[in-house]
Design a protein around this motif. Sequence first.
Motif, PDB file in Angstrom:
ATOM      1  N   ARG A 266       0.909  -1.121   0.016  1.00 58.09           N
ATOM      2  CA  ARG A 266       0.071   0.141   0.347  1.00 58.09           C
ATOM      3  C   ARG A 266       0.800   1.352  -0.075  1.00 58.09           C
ATOM      4  O   ARG A 266       1.933   1.408   0.699  1.00 58.09           O
ATOM      5  CB  ARG A 266      -0.987  -0.008   1.185  1.00 58.09           C
ATOM      6  CG  ARG A 266      -1.881  -1.197   1.571  1.00 58.09           C
ATOM      7  CD  ARG A 266      -2.236  -1.299   2.641  1.00 58.09           C
ATOM      8  NE  ARG A 266      -3.191  -0.204   3.227  1.00 58.09           N
ATOM      9  CZ  ARG A 266      -3.289   0.044   4.515  1.00 58.09           C
ATOM     10  NH1 ARG A 266      -3.073  -0.741   5.377  1.00 58.09           N
ATOM     11  NH2 ARG A 266      -3.807   1.315   4.933  1.00 58.09           N
ATOM     12  N   TYR A 303      -2.363   4.362  -5.576  1.00 59.39           N
ATOM     13  CA  TYR A 303      -3.197   3.517  -4.353  1.00 59.39           C
ATOM     14  C   TYR A 303      -4.566   3.933  -4.324  1.00 59.39           C
ATOM     15  O   TYR A 303      -4.657   5.184  -4.926  1.00 59.39           O
ATOM     16  CB  TYR A 303      -2.402   4.246  -3.116  1.00 59.39           C
ATOM     17  CG  TYR A 303      -3.135   3.751  -2.008  1.00 59.39           C
ATOM     18  CD1 TYR A 303      -2.971   2.403  -1.454  1.00 59.39           C
ATOM     19  CD2 TYR A 303      -3.669   4.785  -1.054  1.00 59.39           C
ATOM     20  CE1 TYR A 303      -3.542   2.019  -0.327  1.00 59.39           C
ATOM     21  CE2 TYR A 303      -4.093   4.531   0.387  1.00 59.39           C
ATOM     22  CZ  TYR A 303      -4.198   3.081   0.420  1.00 59.39           C
ATOM     23  OH  TYR A 303      -4.806   2.745   1.666  1.00 59.39           O
ATOM     24  N   ARG A 310      -8.283  -1.120  -0.727  1.00 61.32           N
ATOM     25  CA  ARG A 310      -7.002  -0.807  -0.314  1.00 61.32           C
ATOM     26  C   ARG A 310      -6.074  -1.742   0.038  1.00 61.32           C
ATOM     27  O   ARG A 310      -4.835  -1.693  -0.031  1.00 61.32           O
ATOM     28  CB  ARG A 310      -7.010   0.441   0.942  1.00 61.32           C
ATOM     29  CG  ARG A 310      -7.949  -0.109   2.132  1.00 61.32           C
ATOM     30  CD  ARG A 310      -7.994   1.040   3.085  1.00 61.32           C
ATOM     31  NE  ARG A 310      -8.640   0.571   4.397  1.00 61.32           N
ATOM     32  CZ  ARG A 310      -8.298   1.110   5.539  1.00 61.32           C
ATOM     33  NH1 ARG A 310      -7.479   2.143   5.481  1.00 61.32           N
ATOM     34  NH2 ARG A 310      -8.943   0.557   6.437  1.00 61.32           N
TER      35      ARG A 310
END
Length: 359
Positions: A266, A303, A310
């Motif tokens: 992430r 992202y 996510r």
Amino acid sequence: MLQEITQHATRRKGRASLSNAAGRFDLDRSQVDDGWVQEPDPEVIPTEVRLETARSLISYNRSPDLPFDRSINPYRGCEHGCIYCFARPSHAYLGLSPGLDFETRLVARPNAAAVLRKELSAPRYKTAVLALGTNTDPYQPCERDHRITRGCLEVLRDFDHPVAIVTKGAMVERDLDILAPMAAKGLVRVGISLTTLDPDLSRRMEPRAPLPARRLAAVRRLTQAGVPVRVMTSPVVPGLTDHELEALLAAGAEAGADAASWIMLRLPREVSELWQEWLAENEPGRAAKVMARLREMHGGRDYDPRWGHRMRGEGRYAEMIAQRFKAACKRLGLQERTEPLRSDLFARPPQPGDQLALF
């Protein structure tokens, strides 16, 4: 209230960040002298630890992506210095950089255990699993001196409160005298993060975290003492560590882990730029592939912060990783879901000044 407390000289090679850009809430740091060293020597970058008096400790969340609704973090910033750490942007709230500041300018909360005891003693408190170390590592090097994590565990033990610990730190072994009895009651589970088995890549990507072999040794010692351990293959880095997924799970299972989980890399906020700087210096031949894969999973962006997306992204590549993970876990006997920790044992211990029970 912050006080400067310690400073340890260390070398630049022990740091992952290549820059120290101001955080988004501190656009012009030159205007204020806040007591931190403003321009660290490029060859010798010290680790500084300040003390913060915590007013509250338990943080609550309503994220559908997380298996817990409350957590505590004894420290702000993390000396492990993992370049990919999603928590780096939280340092901007302190007026510090998510870059080098995050791994060199730390904040410790020495009254954390006392605050935790007070919060658990509140009449309205309702018990549920408390996550320890969800933002920064509770067993990073400064815990050796400050012992704040241990103090919090002592409180949780006294209340028979369930706790789930996440760490890369082998120092978790130190607290087996607390963790093993809690595990026997069904009150604790530990997650050990394992990103790669390559010691060279680990040292460059996670410069002050224990090497992979040492983390696996910690898994083995914890499980031999009866503490259940989940091996967390997180983050999976496409084009860099993804080929190791099955080997990581096998190593964890061999060391005694009974469960596993995974999260895709992430890159929220400032982490994207820091990560790409690191890639350009450390893995220039793979940089384009890594970023292309990530953007493929996030609709062309570095992202996607949406809940449900996510943690793992979406698309063919993300689905392939999920399928490989599931197949390996089935083959190795690793659980993706585990039995819940017990909350029914929770009891507030007698406090000073309490009236003694007559019967």
